[in-house]
Design a protein around this motif. Sequence first.
Motif, PDB file in Angstrom:
ATOM      1  N   ALA A 226       0.889  -1.342  -0.543  1.00  0.00           N
ATOM      2  CA  ALA A 226       0.054  -0.016   0.347  1.00  0.00           C
ATOM      3  C   ALA A 226       0.911   1.299   0.041  1.00  0.00           C
ATOM      4  O   ALA A 226       0.911   2.675  -0.940  1.00  0.00           O
ATOM      5  N   THR A 227       2.153   1.260   0.739  1.00  0.00           N
ATOM      6  CA  THR A 227       2.791   2.204   1.047  1.00  0.00           C
ATOM      7  C   THR A 227       3.982   2.345  -0.921  1.00  0.00           C
ATOM      8  O   THR A 227       3.514   3.921  -1.812  1.00  0.00           O
ATOM      9  N   ILE A 228       3.612   1.569  -1.674  1.00  0.00           N
ATOM     10  CA  ILE A 228       4.570   1.867  -2.759  1.00  0.00           C
ATOM     11  C   ILE A 228       3.803   2.231  -3.518  1.00  0.00           C
ATOM     12  O   ILE A 228       3.748   3.206  -4.193  1.00  0.00           O
ATOM     13  N   ALA A 229       1.950   1.521  -3.102  1.00  0.00           N
ATOM     14  CA  ALA A 229       1.105   2.723  -4.080  1.00  0.00           C
ATOM     15  C   ALA A 229       0.624   3.325  -4.261  1.00  0.00           C
ATOM     16  O   ALA A 229       0.916   4.417  -5.080  1.00  0.00           O
ATOM     17  N   LEU A 230       0.676   4.033  -3.090  1.00  0.00           N
ATOM     18  CA  LEU A 230       0.452   5.606  -2.271  1.00  0.00           C
ATOM     19  C   LEU A 230       1.866   6.587  -3.079  1.00  0.00           C
ATOM     20  O   LEU A 230       1.595   7.562  -3.809  1.00  0.00           O
ATOM     21  N   ALA A 236       3.402   9.875  -9.906  1.00  0.00           N
ATOM     22  CA  ALA A 236       2.848  10.607 -10.855  1.00  0.00           C
ATOM     23  C   ALA A 236       1.646  11.598 -11.335  1.00  0.00           C
ATOM     24  O   ALA A 236       1.564  12.905 -12.153  1.00  0.00           O
ATOM     25  N   ARG A 237       1.149  12.090  -9.888  1.00  0.00           N
ATOM     26  CA  ARG A 237       0.064  13.554  -9.723  1.00  0.00           C
ATOM     27  C   ARG A 237       1.393  14.493 -10.345  1.00  0.00           C
ATOM     28  O   ARG A 237       1.280  15.442 -10.689  1.00  0.00           O
ATOM     29  N   GLU A 238       2.885  14.221  -9.588  1.00  0.00           N
ATOM     30  CA  GLU A 238       3.608  15.734  -8.785  1.00  0.00           C
ATOM     31  C   GLU A 238       4.797  15.351 -10.936  1.00  0.00           C
ATOM     32  O   GLU A 238       5.208  16.387 -10.532  1.00  0.00           O
ATOM     33  N   MET A 239       4.553  14.176 -11.235  1.00  0.00           N
ATOM     34  CA  MET A 239       5.711  14.105 -12.574  1.00  0.00           C
ATOM     35  C   MET A 239       4.652  14.612 -14.228  1.00  0.00           C
ATOM     36  O   MET A 239       3.821  14.206 -14.037  1.00  0.00           O
ATOM     37  N   PRO A 240       5.221  15.336 -15.215  1.00  0.00           N
ATOM     38  CA  PRO A 240       4.368  15.555 -16.074  1.00  0.00           C
ATOM     39  C   PRO A 240       4.562  14.869 -16.404  1.00  0.00           C
ATOM     40  O   PRO A 240       5.435  13.054 -16.985  1.00  0.00           O
ATOM     41  N   SER A 241       3.188  14.995 -17.304  1.00  0.00           N
ATOM     42  CA  SER A 241       2.707  13.340 -18.339  1.00  0.00           C
ATOM     43  C   SER A 241       3.705  12.825 -19.511  1.00  0.00           C
ATOM     44  O   SER A 241       3.884  11.744 -19.926  1.00  0.00           O
ATOM     45  N   ASP A 242       4.547  13.972 -20.291  1.00  0.00           N
ATOM     46  CA  ASP A 242       5.800  14.119 -21.148  1.00  0.00           C
ATOM     47  C   ASP A 242       6.566  13.790 -20.683  1.00  0.00           C
ATOM     48  O   ASP A 242       7.666  13.742 -20.996  1.00  0.00           O
ATOM     49  N   GLY A 243       7.382  13.714 -19.264  1.00  0.00           N
ATOM     50  CA  GLY A 243       8.220  13.637 -18.498  1.00  0.00           C
ATOM     51  C   GLY A 243       8.824  12.036 -19.002  1.00  0.00           C
ATOM     52  O   GLY A 243       8.267  11.224 -19.655  1.00  0.00           O
ATOM     53  N   PRO A 244      10.228  12.195 -18.406  1.00  0.00           N
ATOM     54  CA  PRO A 244      11.255  11.444 -18.986  1.00  0.00           C
ATOM     55  C   PRO A 244      10.852   9.679 -18.481  1.00  0.00           C
ATOM     56  O   PRO A 244      11.358   8.865 -18.710  1.00  0.00           O
ATOM     57  N   HIS A 245      10.659   9.962 -16.580  1.00  0.00           N
ATOM     58  CA  HIS A 245      10.082   8.793 -16.249  1.00  0.00           C
ATOM     59  C   HIS A 245       8.760   8.366 -15.886  1.00  0.00           C
ATOM     60  O   HIS A 245       8.605   7.368 -15.166  1.00  0.00           O
ATOM     61  N   ALA A 246       7.959   8.712 -16.816  1.00  0.00           N
ATOM     62  CA  ALA A 246       6.077   8.924 -16.948  1.00  0.00           C
ATOM     63  C   ALA A 246       5.977   7.703 -16.541  1.00  0.00           C
ATOM     64  O   ALA A 246       4.954   7.039 -16.369  1.00  0.00           O
ATOM     65  N   GLY A 247       6.741   6.654 -18.453  1.00  0.00           N
ATOM     66  CA  GLY A 247       6.293   5.654 -18.249  1.00  0.00           C
ATOM     67  C   GLY A 247       6.576   5.336 -17.676  1.00  0.00           C
ATOM     68  O   GLY A 247       5.888   3.809 -16.834  1.00  0.00           O
ATOM     69  N   ASP A 248       8.056   4.623 -16.513  1.00  0.00           N
ATOM     70  CA  ASP A 248       8.874   3.677 -15.261  1.00  0.00           C
ATOM     71  C   ASP A 248       7.516   3.922 -14.728  1.00  0.00           C
ATOM     72  O   ASP A 248       7.246   3.101 -13.507  1.00  0.00           O
ATOM     73  N   VAL A 249       6.928   5.142 -14.010  1.00  0.00           N
ATOM     74  CA  VAL A 249       6.149   5.327 -12.680  1.00  0.00           C
ATOM     75  C   VAL A 249       4.946   4.387 -13.011  1.00  0.00           C
ATOM     76  O   VAL A 249       4.231   3.883 -12.088  1.00  0.00           O
ATOM     77  N   ALA A 250       3.828   5.135 -14.297  1.00  0.00           N
ATOM     78  CA  ALA A 250       2.871   3.943 -15.147  1.00  0.00           C
ATOM     79  C   ALA A 250       2.895   3.052 -14.302  1.00  0.00           C
ATOM     80  O   ALA A 250       2.110   2.016 -13.937  1.00  0.00           O
ATOM     81  N   LEU A 252       4.711   0.948 -13.019  1.00  0.00           N
ATOM     82  CA  LEU A 252       5.149   0.377 -11.698  1.00  0.00           C
ATOM     83  C   LEU A 252       3.809   0.705 -10.782  1.00  0.00           C
ATOM     84  O   LEU A 252       3.449   0.610  -9.615  1.00  0.00           O
ATOM     85  N   THR A 253       3.071   1.599 -11.362  1.00  0.00           N
ATOM     86  CA  THR A 253       1.760   1.499 -10.578  1.00  0.00           C
ATOM     87  C   THR A 253       1.126   0.399 -11.300  1.00  0.00           C
ATOM     88  O   THR A 253       0.310  -0.122 -10.096  1.00  0.00           O
TER      89      THR A 253
END
Length: 459
Positions: A226-230, A236-250, A252-253
Amino acid sequence: MPQSAPVTADFAGRSLRLATLVRLRWLAVAGQTAAVVFVGVVLAFPLPVLACLTLVGLSAVTNLVLRLGFPATLRLGQWPAFGLLAYDAIQLGGLLYLTGGLENPFAILLLVPVVVSAATLAPRPTGLLGLVVVAIATGLAIVHTPLPWAPAADLELPPIYIAGVWVALVSACVFTGIFTFRVAEEARLLARALNATEMTLEREHHLSALDGLAAAAAHELGTPLATIALVAKELAREMPSDGPHAGDVALLTSQSERCRDILARLTSLPVQGDQHFARLPLSHLVEEVVEPYRAFATPIRVEPPKGVGPEPVGRRNPAIVQGLANLVENAVDFADRQVTVSTEWDDRSVAMAIADDGPGFAAGIIDRIGEPYVTTRGAGGQDRGHEAGGLGLGFFIAKTLLERSGATVELANRKPPGQGAVVRVTWPRAFMDTGLPVAAAGKENQAERTTWRRDVESL
């Protein structure tokens, strides 16, 4: 020359240890020596002592050669054991020829090699050995030296008595051979049944232990997951949708969501493990099993179903979903380019085949796959990272869960020039289709399974 017995399913029940045969022959050598010395020396009956002791010494030399030339733990094959037992019968026949033939009361010992063979060897060598003993008895009834007896007495047995001894000896050979074989065979069947029962109980014990570990793991992993998901959602909320790590965060989610679903299934297995499917069409079951693995680099191709009649619709069973998911995950881990999932059904059975194009199952352990702590693939998987070093528990869990639902799990490698492994799971139609009577569940489509093994390379 003795040869080791081949490794077969009946190896332990249909083989004879060389040490056992050597010990029995030493017992025969001791008894024969004592009888010759007692009759020829103590009783002073006319007896060719030197010739008799030469035959006894030949058996002793044979024993020494076998003892020094081969390990005591060697298990003889069918025909090497037959050869040694036939030698014992012929050697005893030679002694009886020198001491009165069938007039000698020790002629009954001709049955010993047949009894030993019937208890330890297959019917064919036992039957052939019985013919050898009958031939020896027939020869001794016709040709033999006089029975050693007191010089002052005149002992001459009538031919009808010798004929009666021959009939009794042959009858005893047939009866004791068949009787001993049947008793030994029933003991072997009982031993195999007990062994199979012990293996089943051991598998269930392993699975029960893993059920407890799974429940404990699901409970302990709930908070950190639950901590990892949070954290992933905050990033994902703070990172730009077109950022270089957006795909990695998605990613991970999505994987944290998948972990949560897996833990939910694990906690539901002990409660719903004995139920059969829950109004779930077979095609939907395939999609439910395959969907979590479509995000992996290895593509999964679901072939159009091949069926006779309406599509099976069953009841949802989390244990079956989890078992099939483990098989698909295993195929994805070892596939080079693609995993293929196919389904087929008729009025008697429902089958699902999961095939990959990886290294395939290792030939040396394919018969043991499904046991705990036996890994499923060969050396070809050594360059696939940590997955190649697994403990084999995933396949054990999958196989046990599926077999609990009434399925039969079969393994095979594709025939050259094909490459890869194929796992086929087959249910009786009544276990999958809620519209069929349960009485039909015991019928299995053996012809279909034989055809599948012959045509595996076409998958």
